[in-house]
Design a protein around this motif. Structure first.
Motif, short mmCIF file in Angstrom:
data_model
loop_
_atom_site.label_atom_id
_atom_site.label_comp_id
_atom_site.label_asym_id
_atom_site.label_seq_id
_atom_site.Cartn_x
_atom_site.Cartn_y
_atom_site.Cartn_z
N LEU A 16 46.22 40.07 30.53
CA LEU A 16 46.31 40.22 31.98
C LEU A 16 46.38 41.69 32.40
O LEU A 16 45.89 42.06 33.47
N THR A 17 46.95 42.54 31.54
CA THR A 17 47.07 43.96 31.88
C THR A 17 45.70 44.62 32.05
O THR A 17 45.59 45.63 32.74
N ALA A 18 44.67 44.06 31.44
CA ALA A 18 43.32 44.63 31.52
C ALA A 18 42.53 44.12 32.73
O ALA A 18 41.40 44.54 32.95
N LEU A 19 43.13 43.20 33.51
CA LEU A 19 42.42 42.60 34.64
C LEU A 19 43.10 42.97 35.96
O LEU A 19 44.02 42.29 36.41
N SER A 20 42.64 44.02 36.57
CA SER A 20 43.19 44.46 37.84
C SER A 20 42.96 43.41 38.92
O SER A 20 41.85 42.88 39.07
N GLY A 21 44.02 43.09 39.66
CA GLY A 21 43.91 42.16 40.77
C GLY A 21 44.13 40.71 40.44
O GLY A 21 44.25 39.88 41.33
N TRP A 22 44.17 40.37 39.17
CA TRP A 22 44.36 38.99 38.73
C TRP A 22 45.83 38.73 38.44
O TRP A 22 46.55 39.62 38.02
N SER A 23 46.26 37.50 38.63
CA SER A 23 47.62 37.09 38.30
C SER A 23 47.56 35.68 37.74
O SER A 23 46.51 35.03 37.76
N VAL A 24 48.68 35.22 37.23
CA VAL A 24 48.76 33.83 36.77
C VAL A 24 49.58 33.07 37.81
O VAL A 24 50.71 33.43 38.11
N VAL A 25 48.95 32.04 38.37
CA VAL A 25 49.59 31.19 39.37
C VAL A 25 49.42 29.74 38.94
O VAL A 25 48.29 29.29 38.71
N SER A 26 50.52 29.06 38.79
CA SER A 26 50.50 27.64 38.36
C SER A 26 49.69 27.44 37.09
O SER A 26 48.92 26.49 36.96
N GLY A 27 49.83 28.39 36.15
CA GLY A 27 49.17 28.26 34.85
C GLY A 27 47.69 28.61 34.84
O GLY A 27 47.00 28.38 33.84
N LYS A 28 47.19 29.17 35.93
CA LYS A 28 45.77 29.53 36.02
C LYS A 28 45.64 31.01 36.36
O LYS A 28 46.48 31.57 37.05
N LEU A 29 44.54 31.62 35.88
CA LEU A 29 44.21 32.96 36.33
C LEU A 29 43.78 32.84 37.78
O LEU A 29 42.97 31.97 38.13
N HIS A 30 44.30 33.70 38.63
CA HIS A 30 44.08 33.56 40.07
C HIS A 30 43.74 34.91 40.69
O HIS A 30 44.35 35.93 40.35
N ARG A 31 42.77 34.88 41.61
CA ARG A 31 42.46 36.07 42.39
C ARG A 31 41.79 35.65 43.69
O ARG A 31 40.96 34.74 43.72
N ALA A 32 42.16 36.33 44.76
CA ALA A 32 41.56 36.10 46.07
C ALA A 32 40.70 37.31 46.42
O ALA A 32 41.12 38.45 46.21
N PHE A 33 39.52 37.05 46.95
CA PHE A 33 38.58 38.10 47.33
C PHE A 33 38.30 37.98 48.83
O PHE A 33 38.26 36.87 49.37
N GLN A 34 38.07 39.11 49.47
CA GLN A 34 37.66 39.11 50.88
C GLN A 34 36.44 40.00 51.02
O GLN A 34 36.41 41.12 50.48
N PHE A 35 35.46 39.51 51.76
CA PHE A 35 34.19 40.20 51.94
C PHE A 35 33.95 40.50 53.41
O PHE A 35 34.73 40.07 54.27
N GLN A 36 32.89 41.20 53.71
CA GLN A 36 32.57 41.55 55.10
C GLN A 36 32.24 40.33 55.95
O GLN A 36 32.60 40.27 57.12
N ASP A 37 31.54 39.36 55.34
CA ASP A 37 31.12 38.18 56.09
C ASP A 37 30.79 37.05 55.12
O ASP A 37 30.91 37.19 53.90
N PHE A 38 30.36 35.92 55.67
CA PHE A 38 30.05 34.75 54.85
C PHE A 38 28.90 35.03 53.88
O PHE A 38 28.95 34.61 52.73
N SER A 39 27.89 35.72 54.35
CA SER A 39 26.73 36.00 53.50
C SER A 39 27.12 36.78 52.25
O SER A 39 26.67 36.48 51.14
N GLU A 40 27.98 37.77 52.41
CA GLU A 40 28.44 38.56 51.26
C GLU A 40 29.28 37.70 50.32
O GLU A 40 29.15 37.78 49.10
N ALA A 41 30.14 36.85 50.89
CA ALA A 41 30.96 35.96 50.07
C ALA A 41 30.08 34.98 49.30
O ALA A 41 30.29 34.74 48.11
N PHE A 42 29.09 34.44 49.97
CA PHE A 42 28.21 33.47 49.32
C PHE A 42 27.37 34.13 48.23
O PHE A 42 27.15 33.56 47.16
N GLY A 43 26.91 35.36 48.47
CA GLY A 43 26.17 36.10 47.45
C GLY A 43 27.02 36.33 46.21
O GLY A 43 26.55 36.20 45.08
N PHE A 44 28.29 36.68 46.42
CA PHE A 44 29.23 36.84 45.32
C PHE A 44 29.35 35.54 44.54
O PHE A 44 29.28 35.52 43.30
#
Length: 97
Positions: A16-44
């Motif tokens: 986990l120390t090598a993964l910036s922005g990630w955490s363990v939540v309820s036994g899963k690797l977890h990360r939330a991302f925010q983009f400029q708009d829906f199109s950018e999120a969908f492309g991701f």
């Protein structure tokens, strides 16, 4: 196909120390991302889908407009495995610094 080995808590913490922005939540690797708009999120999501398909390992994710939440776990191993960390690393590379 051989079932991947579940990582110990110590192994998870070390990786986990090598993964910036990630955490363990309820036994899963977890990360939330925010983009400029829906199109950018969908492309991701499309780019992540291609990486996930290459690995044969797929995320649990949720999308609302410009936000994407990703959770990773290896269900048949009952926890986190090296595959989860590999996909998380690829996701991080897609989104960039």
């Amino acid at each position: 196909m051989t079932r991947p080995a579940r990582l110990t808590d110590t192994e998870v913490s070390q990786r986990l120390t090598a993964l910036s922005g990630w955490s363990v939540v309820s036994g899963k690797l977890h990360r939330a991302f925010q983009f400029q708009d829906f199109s950018e999120a969908f492309g991701f999501m499309a780019r992540v889908a291609l990486a996930a398909e290459q690995l044969g390992h797929h995320p649990d994710w949720f999308n609302v407009y410009n936000r994407v939440t990703v959770d990773l776990a290896t269900h048949d191993a009952g926890g986190l495995t090296a595959r989860d960390f590999e996909l998380a690393s690829r996701i991080s590379a897609i989104v960039g610094p």
